[in-house]
Design a protein around this motif. Structure first.
Motif, PDB file in Angstrom:
ATOM      1  N   ARG A  98      15.958  34.367   8.473  1.00 45.87           N
ATOM      2  CA  ARG A  98      15.242  35.642   8.394  1.00 45.87           C
ATOM      3  C   ARG A  98      13.746  35.450   8.610  1.00 45.87           C
ATOM      4  O   ARG A  98      13.097  36.274   9.283  1.00 45.87           O
ATOM      5  N   LEU A  99      13.182  34.397   8.064  1.00 47.34           N
ATOM      6  CA  LEU A  99      11.756  34.128   8.293  1.00 47.34           C
ATOM      7  C   LEU A  99      11.492  33.843   9.765  1.00 47.34           C
ATOM      8  O   LEU A  99      10.516  34.340  10.344  1.00 47.34           O
ATOM      9  N   ASN A 100      12.339  33.056  10.380  1.00 46.38           N
ATOM     10  CA  ASN A 100      12.164  32.721  11.796  1.00 46.38           C
ATOM     11  C   ASN A 100      12.156  33.974  12.668  1.00 46.38           C
ATOM     12  O   ASN A 100      11.410  34.056  13.656  1.00 46.38           O
ATOM     13  N   ALA A 101      12.975  34.938  12.292  1.00 43.84           N
ATOM     14  CA  ALA A 101      13.093  36.162  13.095  1.00 43.84           C
ATOM     15  C   ALA A 101      11.931  37.122  12.879  1.00 43.84           C
ATOM     16  O   ALA A 101      11.662  37.967  13.745  1.00 43.84           O
ATOM     17  N   MET A 102      11.221  37.004  11.767  1.00 47.50           N
ATOM     18  CA  MET A 102      10.212  38.018  11.454  1.00 47.50           C
ATOM     19  C   MET A 102       8.768  37.568  11.688  1.00 47.50           C
ATOM     20  O   MET A 102       7.892  38.411  11.836  1.00 47.50           O
ATOM     21  N   VAL A 103       8.495  36.274  11.765  1.00 48.14           N
ATOM     22  CA  VAL A 103       7.107  35.850  11.948  1.00 48.14           C
ATOM     23  C   VAL A 103       6.629  36.171  13.364  1.00 48.14           C
ATOM     24  O   VAL A 103       7.425  36.193  14.309  1.00 48.14           O
ATOM     25  N   PRO A 104       5.324  36.416  13.527  1.00 50.65           N
ATOM     26  CA  PRO A 104       4.786  36.755  14.853  1.00 50.65           C
ATOM     27  C   PRO A 104       4.522  35.520  15.718  1.00 50.65           C
ATOM     28  O   PRO A 104       3.403  35.240  16.132  1.00 50.65           O
ATOM     29  N   ILE A 105       5.593  34.769  15.973  1.00 52.56           N
ATOM     30  CA  ILE A 105       5.524  33.574  16.816  1.00 52.56           C
ATOM     31  C   ILE A 105       6.668  33.682  17.821  1.00 52.56           C
ATOM     32  O   ILE A 105       7.833  33.814  17.436  1.00 52.56           O
ATOM     33  N   SER A 106       6.352  33.633  19.093  1.00 52.42           N
ATOM     34  CA  SER A 106       7.382  33.778  20.122  1.00 52.42           C
ATOM     35  C   SER A 106       8.072  32.449  20.392  1.00 52.42           C
ATOM     36  O   SER A 106       7.558  31.379  20.054  1.00 52.42           O
ATOM     37  N   GLY A 107       9.259  32.535  20.997  1.00 55.65           N
ATOM     38  CA  GLY A 107      10.006  31.330  21.316  1.00 55.65           C
ATOM     39  C   GLY A 107      10.806  30.835  20.136  1.00 55.65           C
ATOM     40  O   GLY A 107      10.812  31.439  19.061  1.00 55.65           O
ATOM     41  N   PRO A 108      11.486  29.691  20.291  1.00 55.25           N
ATOM     42  CA  PRO A 108      12.274  29.121  19.197  1.00 55.25           C
ATOM     43  C   PRO A 108      11.390  28.791  17.983  1.00 55.25           C
ATOM     44  O   PRO A 108      10.310  28.212  18.130  1.00 55.25           O
ATOM     45  N   PHE A 251       3.589  39.044   3.529  1.00 54.94           N
ATOM     46  CA  PHE A 251       4.564  39.940   2.923  1.00 54.94           C
ATOM     47  C   PHE A 251       3.954  41.273   2.502  1.00 54.94           C
ATOM     48  O   PHE A 251       4.004  41.686   1.356  1.00 54.94           O
ATOM     49  N   GLY A 252       3.369  41.923   3.529  1.00 57.32           N
ATOM     50  CA  GLY A 252       2.977  43.317   3.406  1.00 57.32           C
ATOM     51  C   GLY A 252       1.617  43.603   2.834  1.00 57.32           C
ATOM     52  O   GLY A 252       1.142  44.744   2.914  1.00 57.32           O
ATOM     53  N   ARG A 253       0.958  42.637   2.251  1.00 61.18           N
ATOM     54  CA  ARG A 253      -0.288  42.916   1.532  1.00 61.18           C
ATOM     55  C   ARG A 253      -1.337  43.552   2.426  1.00 61.18           C
ATOM     56  O   ARG A 253      -2.090  44.432   1.982  1.00 61.18           O
ATOM     57  N   THR A 254      -1.429  43.143   3.692  1.00 62.69           N
ATOM     58  CA  THR A 254      -2.499  43.630   4.570  1.00 62.69           C
ATOM     59  C   THR A 254      -2.112  44.854   5.389  1.00 62.69           C
ATOM     60  O   THR A 254      -2.848  45.258   6.290  1.00 62.69           O
ATOM     61  N   GLY A 255      -0.968  45.462   5.100  1.00 55.22           N
ATOM     62  CA  GLY A 255      -0.522  46.605   5.879  1.00 55.22           C
ATOM     63  C   GLY A 255       0.293  46.231   7.097  1.00 55.22           C
ATOM     64  O   GLY A 255       0.714  47.100   7.867  1.00 55.22           O
ATOM     65  N   LYS A 256       0.501  44.947   7.289  1.00 55.09           N
ATOM     66  CA  LYS A 256       1.471  44.394   8.233  1.00 55.09           C
ATOM     67  C   LYS A 256       2.294  43.393   7.430  1.00 55.09           C
ATOM     68  O   LYS A 256       1.858  42.906   6.389  1.00 55.09           O
ATOM     69  N   MET A 257       3.488  43.057   7.908  1.00 53.30           N
ATOM     70  CA  MET A 257       4.249  42.066   7.155  1.00 53.30           C
ATOM     71  C   MET A 257       3.460  40.768   7.041  1.00 53.30           C
ATOM     72  O   MET A 257       3.419  40.138   5.991  1.00 53.30           O
ATOM     73  N   PHE A 258       2.791  40.385   8.138  1.00 52.87           N
ATOM     74  CA  PHE A 258       1.906  39.214   8.129  1.00 52.87           C
ATOM     75  C   PHE A 258       0.557  39.605   8.721  1.00 52.87           C
ATOM     76  O   PHE A 258       0.483  40.392   9.666  1.00 52.87           O
ATOM     77  N   ALA A 259      -0.500  39.036   8.177  1.00 56.98           N
ATOM     78  CA  ALA A 259      -1.849  39.392   8.627  1.00 56.98           C
ATOM     79  C   ALA A 259      -2.076  39.026  10.096  1.00 56.98           C
ATOM     80  O   ALA A 259      -2.869  39.678  10.778  1.00 56.98           O
ATOM     81  N   MET A 260      -1.401  37.992  10.599  1.00 48.63           N
ATOM     82  CA  MET A 260      -1.587  37.609  11.996  1.00 48.63           C
ATOM     83  C   MET A 260      -1.119  38.692  12.964  1.00 48.63           C
ATOM     84  O   MET A 260      -1.486  38.668  14.143  1.00 48.63           O
ATOM     85  N   GLU A 261      -0.356  39.656  12.465  1.00 50.89           N
ATOM     86  CA  GLU A 261       0.055  40.769  13.320  1.00 50.89           C
ATOM     87  C   GLU A 261      -1.102  41.712  13.630  1.00 50.89           C
ATOM     88  O   GLU A 261      -0.968  42.586  14.497  1.00 50.89           O
ATOM     89  N   HIS A 262      -2.234  41.548  12.957  1.00 51.76           N
ATOM     90  CA  HIS A 262      -3.419  42.336  13.272  1.00 51.76           C
ATOM     91  C   HIS A 262      -4.137  41.799  14.518  1.00 51.76           C
ATOM     92  O   HIS A 262      -5.082  42.427  14.998  1.00 51.76           O
TER      93      HIS A 262
END
Length: 431
Positions: A98-108, A251-262
Motif C-alpha cells: 500500500r505504501l509503494n502504491a501511494m507515494v509520489p515516486i514513479s516506477g517500481p 499522512f495528510g498533515r500538509t493537506g496532501k497525503m505526502f508533502a512532496m505532492e506539493h
C-alpha cells in the motif's frame, strides 16, 4: 498496580519521574495522562485537556481511533511478535504494497519497515550509501532527523540535540534552509550548496541530500518549490540520492497525503513514521526499487521493525484516511486555524504574533517582541506554552529561535473541540 493507584497527583508522579528517569529525557509539560480519546485527554487528577500536540504529529487519526483499536485487538488474538526476519507475516507485506502504491515516486517502488523516525532516516542514509558507493550526506540548518548518531549529525541544531555528545560522524554537511525570517532565499541555499562542493566535498562523494519538505522542529518552514527543483537538478547531475524526510509531514498533515505532492519533482527515497500507525511505533523507508535493493540481505531490519501490531494499526489508519476524507479535512482544518490566528494577530490585547504559516493543518506562528517586527521572544513563547497547559490546552513550541508555536491537532478533531482549543490559545496569548 498498587503503587500506581497510590499516586493521585501530577506532582507526586513528577517526583518519582525525577528520581527514576534520566534527566536527558525532556518533557514540555508536567501532565501525566490517565486516558485519552480523539483530541482530548485527561490527567491523573481528572483534569481535561484539548490536545493540540498529537504526540508530536503522531495522532493525525486521533487518540484511540475505534478502527485502529479494533485492528490491533484482532492482531493481538493472532500473535504479537515473531520478528519479520525469522517468520514472515502478511500485514508487513500488505502495508509495504500500500505504501509503494501511494507515494509520489514513479516506477517500481519498494519499502522497508522500522520502528522510529530516526531509524528511518538512518536507514535511508545506509541505503543511499549502498546504492552509490559514496559516504557524504548533506542536510539543512534547522532540520530535525532524529536522536541516533547519524540522525543527530544530520539534525541542523546544536542545543539540545548535539550538546555534550562529542564529535559527529564525518562527512555530514549543512546548507542554510530558506526562510524569510532568516533572510535566506532558495537561491542562497543553492549557492551555498555550490560553495560546499567547491570547498568541502566533491559532489561525486555525496550519497544523499536529505530534506524535510516542511521543517518540523525547525519551525514549520516549507521548502520553496525552486529549492526542491534545484535540488532535483543537482542530484540528477551528480548521481546523488534525494531523500525526503516526511516523518512529520506525512499522512495528510500538509493537506496532501505526502508533502512532496506539493512539488513537481519526485524524491528517490522517502522516510515515513509518526502518524503512519496512529500511535503505535512504526516507520519506514519507501523508494525506487533499484535503490532499495542495493543493500545485502540482513543489512536492513531490526528485531521489532515492522511489528505486527503496528502494521495492523497502520493498515487501519490508511483505511480511515480514505473513509473519513482526512486529507480534505486537513485543508479545512488548516483554513479554520489560520483564520482564527489572523484575527488574533490583529488583536491589541494579545501578545504580538507574526508569520502565520504552514500547508494544510501543519500550522505555526511566531511570537515576537513587537508588532511588525520579526525579533523572536523565546521567553514569552515559553510562558504561553505553560499558560496553555494551565488552561487545559496541550501545546508545543519549536523553531531555531524557540519562538514558534506549532499546532498539530488530530485531523479527526471536531470543529467544536478545535474552537474550544483556540479559545484557550487566545486566553494563553493575552499580554
Amino acid at each position: 498496580m498498587a503503587d500506581r493507584q497510590d499516586e493521585t497527583s501530577n506532582a507526586q508522579w513528577l517526583e518519582r519521574r525525577r528520581a527514576a528517569v534520566a534527566r536527558g529525557i525532556g518533557h514540555s509539560t508536567t501532565v501525566f495522562t490517565e486516558r485519552a480519546e480523539n483530541a482530548e485527554l485527561w490527567d491523573v487528577e481528572g483534569k481535561r485537556y484539548i490536545d493540540f500536540a498529537g504526540g508530536i504529529a503522531v495522532l493525525n487519526t486521533g487518540h484511540r481511533h475505534p478502527k485502529v483499536m479494533a485492528a490491533v485487538k484482532a492482531q493481538m488474538e493472532r500473535f504479537t511478535h515473531t520478528c519479520f526476519q525469522v517468520t514472515l507475516y502478511d500485514s508487513y507485506v500488505e502495508l509495504c504494497e500500500r505504501l509503494n502504491a501511494m507515494v509520489p515516486i514513479s516506477g517500481p517502488v519498494k519499502s522497508a519497515l522500522f520502528s522510529t523516525g530516526a531509524e528511518a532516516t538512518e536507514n535511508a542514509v545506509k541505503i543511499a550509501r549502498a546504492a552509490t558507493g559514496r559516504s557524504g550526506v548533506i542536510a539543512f540548518t534547522g532540520g530535525f532527523h532524529g536522536r541516533t548518531l547519524v540522525a543527530t549529525a544530520m539534525t541542523g541544531k546544536v542545543a539540545p540535540y548535539k550538546k555534550g555528545f562529542g564529535a559527529s560522524p564525518a562527512e555530514v554537511f549543512h546548507v542554510p534552509f530558506p526562510a524569510p525570517q532568516f533572510g535566506v532565499t532558495a537561491e542562497d541555499s543553492l549557492k551555498h550548496l555550490r560553495f560546499l562542493f567547491k570547498a568541502d566535498i566533491d559532489p561525486e562523494r555525496v550519497a544523499a541530500i536529505v530534506i524535510e519538505p516542511v521543517q518540523g522542529e525547525g519551525g514549520f518552514h516549507m521548502a520553496p518549490p525552486e529549492l526542491m527543483s534545484g535540488l532535483r537538478r543537482v542530484c540528477d547531475e551528480h548521481g546523488i540520492v534525494l531523500v525526503a524526510d516526511e516523518v512529520q509531514t506525512g499522512f495528510g498533515r500538509t493537506g496532501k497525503m505526502f508533502a512532496m505532492e506539493h512539488y513537481d519533482v519526485e524524491p528517490d527515497l522517502m522516510c515515513v513514521a509518526k502518524s503512519l500507525a496512529g500511535g503505535f511505533p512504526l516507520s519506514g523507508v519507501v523508494g525506487r526499487a533499484a535503490l532499495m535493493d542495493a543493500s545485502e540481505p540482513g543489512g536492513l531490519g531490526g528485531t521489532y521493525a515492522g511489528n505486527p501490531l503496528a502494521c495492523a494499526a497502520a493498515l487501519a489508519v490508511l483505511d480511515v484516511f480514505e473513509e473519513e476524507g482526512l486529507v480534505e479535512r486537513a485543508n479545512a482544518l488548516g483554513a479554520r486555524l489560520k483564520a482564527r490566528l489572523e484575527a488574533l494577530a490583529r488583536s491589541n490585547t494579545a501578545l504580538p504574533i507574526a508569520a502565520i504559516r504552514g500547508p494544510g493543518a501543519m500550522v505555526a506562528f511566531d511570537i515576537v517582541r513587537q508588532r511588525g517586527s520579526d525579533e523572536p521572544d523565546a521567553a514569552a513563547t515559553k510562558h504561553v506554552v505553560a499558560r496553555a497547559t494551565e488552561l487545559g490546552l496541550i501545546l508545543l513550541s519549536c523553531g531555531v529561535n524557540a519562538n514558534t508555536i506549532r499546532i498539530l491537532t488530530p485531523l479527526t478533531a471536531p470543529d467544536v473541540i478545535v474552537d474550544e482549543g483556540l479559545d484557550r490559545l487566545e486566553a494563553a496569548l493575552q499580554a
